[in-house]
Write a protein that holds these residues in place. Structure first.
Motif, short mmCIF file in Angstrom:
data_model
loop_
_atom_site.label_atom_id
_atom_site.label_comp_id
_atom_site.label_asym_id
_atom_site.label_seq_id
_atom_site.Cartn_x
_atom_site.Cartn_y
_atom_site.Cartn_z
N GLY A 183 0.84 -1.10 0.08
CA GLY A 183 -0.10 -0.12 -0.15
C GLY A 183 0.80 1.25 -0.09
O GLY A 183 1.80 1.16 -0.32
N PHE A 184 0.33 2.28 0.56
CA PHE A 184 0.95 3.74 0.41
C PHE A 184 0.39 4.30 1.75
O PHE A 184 -0.56 4.49 1.97
CB PHE A 184 0.73 4.26 -0.92
CG PHE A 184 1.37 5.67 -0.83
CD1 PHE A 184 2.86 5.82 -1.09
CD2 PHE A 184 0.66 6.73 -0.93
CE1 PHE A 184 3.43 6.95 -1.23
CE2 PHE A 184 1.50 7.94 -1.06
CZ PHE A 184 2.70 8.08 -1.16
N CYS A 185 1.59 4.95 2.38
CA CYS A 185 1.30 5.64 3.96
C CYS A 185 1.73 6.83 3.86
O CYS A 185 3.26 7.13 3.22
CB CYS A 185 1.75 4.53 4.84
SG CYS A 185 1.70 5.55 6.66
N LEU A 186 1.35 7.76 4.45
CA LEU A 186 1.97 9.11 4.36
C LEU A 186 1.88 9.62 6.01
O LEU A 186 0.72 9.29 6.56
CB LEU A 186 1.10 10.18 3.51
CG LEU A 186 1.29 10.12 2.05
CD1 LEU A 186 0.49 11.05 1.41
CD2 LEU A 186 2.62 10.39 1.71
N LEU A 187 2.78 10.34 6.42
CA LEU A 187 2.70 10.94 7.64
C LEU A 187 2.77 12.51 7.63
O LEU A 187 3.26 12.93 6.77
CB LEU A 187 3.94 10.65 8.63
CG LEU A 187 4.28 8.82 8.85
CD1 LEU A 187 5.43 8.86 9.52
CD2 LEU A 187 3.11 8.41 9.53
N LEU A 188 1.89 13.10 8.65
CA LEU A 188 1.84 14.45 9.07
C LEU A 188 2.40 14.81 9.89
O LEU A 188 2.35 14.45 11.15
CB LEU A 188 0.27 14.94 8.92
CG LEU A 188 -0.02 16.33 9.30
CD1 LEU A 188 0.74 17.53 8.09
CD2 LEU A 188 -1.09 16.76 9.59
N LEU A 189 3.65 15.50 10.00
CA LEU A 189 4.43 15.96 10.98
C LEU A 189 4.68 17.51 11.32
O LEU A 189 4.69 18.38 10.32
CB LEU A 189 5.92 15.37 10.73
CG LEU A 189 6.10 13.96 10.86
CD1 LEU A 189 6.09 13.46 9.13
CD2 LEU A 189 7.30 13.52 11.45
N SER A 190 4.61 17.72 12.56
CA SER A 190 4.92 18.91 13.06
C SER A 190 6.05 19.08 13.71
O SER A 190 6.42 18.32 14.89
CB SER A 190 3.79 19.55 13.93
OG SER A 190 4.06 20.94 14.53
N ASP B 171 9.24 17.10 14.56
CA ASP B 171 9.45 15.80 14.66
C ASP B 171 8.26 14.72 15.21
O ASP B 171 8.67 13.67 15.52
CB ASP B 171 11.02 15.34 15.28
CG ASP B 171 10.76 15.84 16.73
OD1 ASP B 171 9.88 16.29 17.24
OD2 ASP B 171 11.71 15.68 17.35
N ARG B 172 7.36 15.56 15.47
CA ARG B 172 6.03 14.88 16.19
C ARG B 172 4.96 14.77 15.07
O ARG B 172 4.44 15.30 14.22
CB ARG B 172 5.54 15.85 17.29
CG ARG B 172 4.52 15.24 17.85
CD ARG B 172 3.88 16.37 18.93
NE ARG B 172 2.85 15.97 19.73
CZ ARG B 172 1.67 16.44 19.39
NH1 ARG B 172 1.67 17.36 19.00
NH2 ARG B 172 0.57 16.01 20.12
N ILE B 173 4.56 13.45 15.00
CA ILE B 173 3.73 12.72 14.06
C ILE B 173 2.35 13.26 14.49
O ILE B 173 1.91 13.07 15.62
CB ILE B 173 3.72 11.33 13.89
CG1 ILE B 173 4.95 11.04 13.17
CG2 ILE B 173 2.47 11.01 13.12
CD1 ILE B 173 4.99 9.57 13.24
N VAL B 174 1.51 13.93 13.93
CA VAL B 174 0.26 14.55 14.37
C VAL B 174 -0.87 13.87 13.14
O VAL B 174 -1.88 14.38 13.55
CB VAL B 174 0.32 15.96 14.33
CG1 VAL B 174 1.26 16.49 15.29
CG2 VAL B 174 0.46 16.59 12.76
N GLY B 175 -0.60 13.08 12.38
CA GLY B 175 -1.50 12.38 11.46
C GLY B 175 -0.93 11.44 10.44
O GLY B 175 0.18 11.21 10.38
N LEU C 34 -3.81 15.20 2.57
CA LEU C 34 -3.35 13.90 2.82
C LEU C 34 -4.11 12.96 1.56
O LEU C 34 -3.59 12.20 0.94
CB LEU C 34 -3.63 13.20 4.18
CG LEU C 34 -2.56 13.91 5.11
CD1 LEU C 34 -2.71 13.45 6.61
CD2 LEU C 34 -1.28 13.21 4.97
N ILE C 35 -5.43 13.12 1.64
CA ILE C 35 -6.15 12.37 0.69
C ILE C 35 -5.80 12.86 -0.82
O ILE C 35 -5.61 11.79 -1.52
CB ILE C 35 -7.91 12.82 0.92
CG1 ILE C 35 -8.28 11.95 2.22
CG2 ILE C 35 -8.55 12.07 -0.28
CD1 ILE C 35 -9.55 12.38 2.66
#
Length: 173
Positions: free
Chosen positions: A68-75, A77-81, A116-117
Motif C-alpha cells: 500500500g502507501f502511507c503518509l505521515l503528517l509531522l509538526s 519531529d512529532r507525528i500529528v496525522g 493527505l487524501i
C-alpha cells in the motif's frame, strides 16, 4: 501564539508530509498513544495496548514494500496525522485499496486531511492495477463523512451495529 509545545488552540503553521521510515516506529507509537488518549472524537475508539517498536516497524515495512502507501503528517519531529491506502489481499482483491486517515485533535479542521487524501489519490493514479478505493467510517463522525463526500465517495451500504464504543452501537458506512 504557538510555542514549542503544541496546544489545542495552536494552529500548525509548519508541517511536513512524507512517507514513514523505520526510524519513525517510536514516534508512531507515541502518535497512537496521543490519538487514543483523547476519545472525545466520534472516530476514535479507546485503546489500552500499543504495538512494540518491532511490530510498528513491520507495519511500516508493509507500506514501504508494496502493501500500500502511507503518509505521515509531522509538526517538527512529532507525528500529528497518518493516512494510508492498504492494498487488498489476494489476486481477487488487489484492484482495491482501503483508505484510512487519522489526525490528532490539534491537526483537525485545518485542511490537512484533504491534503493527505489528495496525495493518496495522486499515488493511486500511478497504480495501473488499482481500480477502487473504499472507506469505512463511523456514522457518528459527520466531519469525516463530509470530507469523503467532497472527494466523491458515496455510501454503498451500512453495517448496523458493527462497532461498540462505550456500550453504544455504531454503524459503519
Amino acid at each position: 501564539m504557538c510555542e514549542d509545545v503544541i496546544s489545542e488552540e495552536c494552529v500548525l503553521s509548519t508541517f511536513e508530509i512524507r512517507s514513514p521510515t523505520l526510524d519513525d516506529a517510536a514516534a508512531f507509537i507515541d502518535y497512537l498513544r496521543g490519538l487514543h488518549q483523547h476519545v472525545d472524537h466520534p472516530g476514535v475508539i479507546p485503546r489500552s495496548e500499543f504495538p512494540s517498536e518491532d511490530v510498528q516497524r513491520e507495519w511500516i515495512t508493509k507500506y514501504t514494500s508494496g502493501g500500500g502507501f502511507c503518509l505521515l503528517l509531522l509538526s517538527g519531529d512529532r507525528i500529528v496525522g497518518c493516512a494510508e491506502l492498504t492494498r487488498g489481499r489476494g489476486a481477487h482483491r488487489m484492484h482495491c485499496a482501503s483508505l484510512g486517515i487519522s489526525l490528532l485533535k490539534e491537526a483537525r479542521g485545518q485542511g490537512y486531511g484533504s491534503r493527505l487524501i489528495e496525495m493518496l489519490h495522486e499515488w493511486a493514479r500511478g497504480q495501473p492495477d488499482l481500480e477502487r478505493i473504499q472507506i469505512e467510517v463511523f456514522h457518528t463522525n459527520p466531519g469525516a463523512i463530509r470530507l469523503y463526500e467532497r472527494f466523491g465517495y458515496v455510501h454503498e451500504g451500512r453495517r448496523v451495529g458493527a462497532i461498540k464504543r462505550f456500550g453504544e452501537s455504531i454503524d459503519m458506512i
